[in-house]
Write a protein that holds these residues in place. Structure first.
Motif, PDB file in Angstrom:
ATOM      1  N   GLY A 259      42.967  29.863  38.898  1.00 21.98           N
ATOM      2  CA  GLY A 259      43.171  30.970  39.817  1.00 21.98           C
ATOM      3  C   GLY A 259      42.383  32.177  39.359  1.00 21.98           C
ATOM      4  N   CYS A 260      42.514  33.256  40.102  1.00 15.36           N
ATOM      5  CA  CYS A 260      41.737  34.467  39.830  1.00 15.36           C
ATOM      6  C   CYS A 260      41.998  34.964  38.417  1.00 15.36           C
ATOM      7  CB  CYS A 260      42.112  35.548  40.841  1.00 15.36           C
ATOM      8  SG  CYS A 260      41.242  37.092  40.545  1.00 15.36           S
ATOM      9  N   PRO A 261      40.947  35.096  37.576  1.00 16.14           N
ATOM     10  CA  PRO A 261      41.165  35.513  36.192  1.00 16.14           C
ATOM     11  C   PRO A 261      41.645  36.953  36.052  1.00 16.14           C
ATOM     12  CG  PRO A 261      38.807  35.372  36.666  1.00 16.14           C
ATOM     13  CD  PRO A 261      39.526  34.818  37.855  1.00 16.14           C
ATOM     14  N   THR A 262      41.512  37.748  37.118  1.00 16.50           N
ATOM     15  CA  THR A 262      41.992  39.131  37.044  1.00 16.50           C
ATOM     16  C   THR A 262      43.419  39.273  37.569  1.00 16.50           C
ATOM     17  OG1 THR A 262      40.944  39.614  39.163  1.00 16.50           O
ATOM     18  CG2 THR A 262      39.679  40.124  37.185  1.00 16.50           C
ATOM     19  N   ASN A 263      44.107  38.142  37.770  1.00 18.07           N
ATOM     20  CA  ASN A 263      45.520  38.208  38.155  1.00 18.07           C
ATOM     21  C   ASN A 263      46.341  37.366  37.181  1.00 18.07           C
ATOM     22  OD1 ASN A 263      47.936  38.588  39.416  1.00 18.07           O
ATOM     23  ND2 ASN A 263      47.352  37.717  41.379  1.00 18.07           N
ATOM     24  N   PRO A 264      46.415  37.794  35.893  1.00 15.07           N
ATOM     25  CA  PRO A 264      47.158  36.996  34.916  1.00 15.07           C
ATOM     26  C   PRO A 264      48.635  36.858  35.264  1.00 15.07           C
ATOM     27  CG  PRO A 264      46.505  39.115  33.964  1.00 15.07           C
ATOM     28  CD  PRO A 264      45.801  38.988  35.279  1.00 15.07           C
ATOM     29  N   SER A 265      49.166  37.771  36.098  1.00 12.79           N
ATOM     30  CA  SER A 265      50.584  37.680  36.476  1.00 12.79           C
ATOM     31  C   SER A 265      50.854  36.430  37.310  1.00 12.79           C
ATOM     32  CB  SER A 265      51.020  38.925  37.244  1.00 12.79           C
ATOM     33  OG  SER A 265      50.979  40.056  36.410  1.00 12.79           O
ATOM     34  N   THR A 281      43.383  43.444  34.698  1.00 14.60           N
ATOM     35  CA  THR A 281      44.655  43.127  35.325  1.00 14.60           C
ATOM     36  C   THR A 281      44.840  44.022  36.554  1.00 14.60           C
ATOM     37  OG1 THR A 281      47.034  42.902  34.954  1.00 14.60           O
ATOM     38  CG2 THR A 281      45.976  44.741  33.861  1.00 14.60           C
ATOM     39  N   PHE A 282      45.541  43.514  37.539  1.00 15.39           N
ATOM     40  CA  PHE A 282      45.869  44.304  38.725  1.00 15.39           C
ATOM     41  C   PHE A 282      46.571  45.593  38.278  1.00 15.39           C
ATOM     42  CE2 PHE A 282      49.263  45.023  42.036  1.00 15.39           C
ATOM     43  CZ  PHE A 282      48.426  45.632  42.951  1.00 15.39           C
ATOM     44  N   MET A 304      41.779  45.709  42.762  1.00 16.90           N
ATOM     45  CA  MET A 304      42.347  46.964  42.234  1.00 16.90           C
ATOM     46  C   MET A 304      42.737  46.736  40.771  1.00 16.90           C
ATOM     47  SD  MET A 304      44.568  48.420  45.420  1.00 16.90           S
ATOM     48  CE  MET A 304      45.034  49.905  44.519  1.00 16.90           C
ATOM     49  N   LEU A 305      41.773  46.987  39.889  1.00 20.44           N
ATOM     50  CA  LEU A 305      41.891  46.517  38.506  1.00 20.44           C
ATOM     51  C   LEU A 305      41.823  47.634  37.479  1.00 20.44           C
ATOM     52  CD1 LEU A 305      39.394  43.508  38.797  1.00 20.44           C
ATOM     53  CD2 LEU A 305      41.880  43.441  39.076  1.00 20.44           C
ATOM     54  N   PHE A 306      42.565  47.414  36.369  1.00 23.52           N
ATOM     55  CA  PHE A 306      42.369  48.150  35.126  1.00 23.52           C
ATOM     56  C   PHE A 306      41.759  47.157  34.138  1.00 23.52           C
ATOM     57  CE2 PHE A 306      46.308  51.047  35.998  1.00 23.52           C
ATOM     58  CZ  PHE A 306      45.546  51.836  36.846  1.00 23.52           C
ATOM     59  N   TYR A 307      40.700  47.570  33.444  1.00 26.37           N
ATOM     60  CA  TYR A 307      39.993  46.654  32.534  1.00 26.37           C
ATOM     61  C   TYR A 307      40.609  46.709  31.140  1.00 26.37           C
ATOM     62  CZ  TYR A 307      36.758  45.598  36.201  1.00 26.37           C
ATOM     63  OH  TYR A 307      36.238  45.143  37.383  1.00 26.37           O
ATOM     64  N   GLN A 411      49.031  47.218  26.669  1.00 24.02           N
ATOM     65  CA  GLN A 411      47.790  47.612  25.970  1.00 24.02           C
ATOM     66  C   GLN A 411      46.740  48.103  26.971  1.00 24.02           C
ATOM     67  OE1 GLN A 411      46.685  44.095  23.846  1.00 24.02           O
ATOM     68  NE2 GLN A 411      48.346  44.273  22.364  1.00 24.02           N
ATOM     69  N   THR A 412      46.621  47.396  28.094  1.00 27.21           N
ATOM     70  CA  THR A 412      45.647  47.800  29.120  1.00 27.21           C
ATOM     71  C   THR A 412      45.994  49.176  29.668  1.00 27.21           C
ATOM     72  OG1 THR A 412      45.440  45.455  29.708  1.00 27.21           O
ATOM     73  CG2 THR A 412      44.515  47.045  31.256  1.00 27.21           C
ATOM     74  N   PHE A 413      47.263  49.373  30.028  1.00 28.47           N
ATOM     75  CA  PHE A 413      47.686  50.642  30.623  1.00 28.47           C
ATOM     76  C   PHE A 413      47.556  51.802  29.622  1.00 28.47           C
ATOM     77  CE2 PHE A 413      48.864  48.282  34.190  1.00 28.47           C
ATOM     78  CZ  PHE A 413      49.365  49.102  35.187  1.00 28.47           C
ATOM     79  N   GLN A 414      47.805  51.521  28.336  1.00 27.76           N
ATOM     80  CA  GLN A 414      47.672  52.590  27.334  1.00 27.76           C
ATOM     81  C   GLN A 414      46.212  53.048  27.209  1.00 27.76           C
ATOM     82  OE1 GLN A 414      49.591  50.642  24.012  1.00 27.76           O
ATOM     83  NE2 GLN A 414      51.437  51.897  24.224  1.00 27.76           N
TER      84      GLN A 414
END
Length: 431
Positions: A259-265, A281-282, A304-307, A411-414
């Motif tokens: 599946g989409c690698p940018t949607n780990p959820s 991640t979204f 709609m991603l944060f890297y 970690q991404t959000f921080q």
């Protein structure tokens, strides 16, 4: 021969602590007409998670494996087989499934019933060695305890609920199926095992190749990777071919995209693993309505991603937040009334100069909205983590993985939060 069958385990156990019985699998596959090239080897580090690795260099475009249609479990063939053996019970169950909102799960339901029927056949099932090689232990949403659900952030919670609803729907309509015993219908452990086997192993056919969902024994032994190096193709006869899409060096895992690698959820909810190679991640903004205009602006889980490594914010986040939040919430005045429509028209017509001009004018407000969201989301993750304190991992064996998932997102959000602080966002009070 009968001796061969009785030398296998005559009783398939679905207990999640039961080992996977791997040794008979490849001989069975050869007898079933499944062919594979030299240089593929089944490998496991822990005896639970098995996958194919290469033992020699394999060039791109190589057909690694051929699984004949007769060995595949395709939903259309299984549908015919089950309806042929049933006195109307399967059709009645499928009809009810459609009426309770499960029409998109019908193909998977046929495979679910097929696995239950083969489980009932035990040593008489022609699929016994493959079935006995399947995982018993899963970490996905259907396997979680109710408390585990309380520790999930909103997006993965809603995705997990969708999976659980499918399972509950299958259980609800299974009562009508006349090919499965009451013992199995009421055995939650067996039902979860069959459901998880279907949803983690079946391939949906590629676009233009029909709506079948197909399990390909032996071809289901490839793990996921962001940078996948193989794909599965089904020909018109329903035969499956696994081929390399890139050069593969010796001693490398052979991997496919689930599946989409940018949607780990989604990968976490459906398959029960955390893809730590996921590049982004979204952004987890769940409060923006899915209007056609917002979708035009880029509202999508995959955009709609944060890297993860840098904390960078995708352009789609900036555009959607500006359009759907900042410009949408402007107080009406002669100066501000045209901005929202002008921004949308500039976006749709490719007028980057106008778009950039408006974005620049409202950049601080846009970044402030994003910062509010990031701060609030990090606070909610901290609350979720507190819930887990003192809980027994024996009672909730999926909890460590949930905490790892939440930590990965944190970690991404921080990093996003730090970038916003470094840019001076939020040093003034929120408007």
């Amino acid at each position: 021969s009968h001796d061969t069958i009785t030398s296998l385990k005559a009783y398939i156990t679905t207990n999640e602590n039961a080992p996977r019985n791997m040794p008979p699998l490849e001989d069975w596959a050869t007898n079933a007409g499944i062919q594979k090239v030299e240089g593929l080897e089944l490998y496991s580090e822990d005896g639970l998670d098995w996958q194919y690795i290469s033992t020699q260099d394999i060039p791109a475009g190589t057909t690694l494996m051929f699984v004949p249609a007769g060995a595949c479990l395709s939903s259309s063939a299984v549908e015919q087989e089950l309806n042929g053996a049933s006195n109307g019970g399967v059709a009645a169950a499928v009809d009810q499934l459609g009426r309770i909102g499960g029409q998109n799960s019908v193909a998977d339901f046929y495979l679910f019933v097929k696995l239950l029927a083969e489980y009932e056949n035990q040593e008489n099932s022609p699929y016994l060695p493959w079935i006995d090689s399947l995982p018993r232990l899963y970490y996905n949403s259907v396997s979680m305890t109710n408390f585990c659900y309380e520790c999930l952030p909103p997006l993965v919670f809603s995705l997990s609920r969708l999976e659980k609803v499918k399972f509950d729907n299958f259980k609800q309509v299974l009562g009508k199926v006349d090919l499965v015993s009451d013992y199995v219908k009421n055995n939650e452990e067996v039902l979860k095992w069959a459901f998880n086997a279907v949803y983690t192993r079946a391939y949906a056919d590629k676009e233009g190749q029909g709506s079948d969902v197909t399990i390909t024994p032996l071809g289901d032994m490839f793990n996921h990777a962001t940078a996948a190096n193989i794909e599965v193709y089904f020909d018109e006869g329903g035969n499956a071919m696994v081929y390399t899409t890139a050069d593969v060096a010796a001693n490398s895992p052979l991997s496919i995209s689930y599946g989409c690698p940018t949607n780990p959820s989604f990968l976490f909810a459906r398959y029960g693993f955390l893809d730590e190679s996921s590049p982004a991640t979204f952004c987890k903004m769940m409060d923006i309505p899915k209007t056609p205009e917002n979708v035009d602006m880029g509202m999508d889980f995959s955009k709609m991603l944060f890297y993860h490594d840098t904390g960078d914010i995708s352009q789609e986040v900036m555009d959607v937040v500006l359009y759907a939040k900042v410009l949408n919430n402007l107080k009406s005045s002669p100066e501000t009334d045209g901005y929202k429509q002008a921004f949308y028209q500039a976006h749709m017509s490719g007028d980057e100069a106008t778009k950039q001009q408006i974005a620049q004018q409202f950049q601080y407000e846009t970044l402030t909205e994003i910062k509010k969201h990031v701060d609030t989301f990090l606070e909610s993750l901290a609350e979720l983590e507190k819930k887990s304190y003192g809980k027994s991992f024996d009672e909730h064996p999926r909890l460590p993985l949930i905490l790892r998932h939440n930590e990965f997102v944190k970690q991404t959000f921080q990093k996003v939060q730090m970038n916003l602080a470094n840019a001076g966002v939020g040093q003034m009070e929120y408007a």
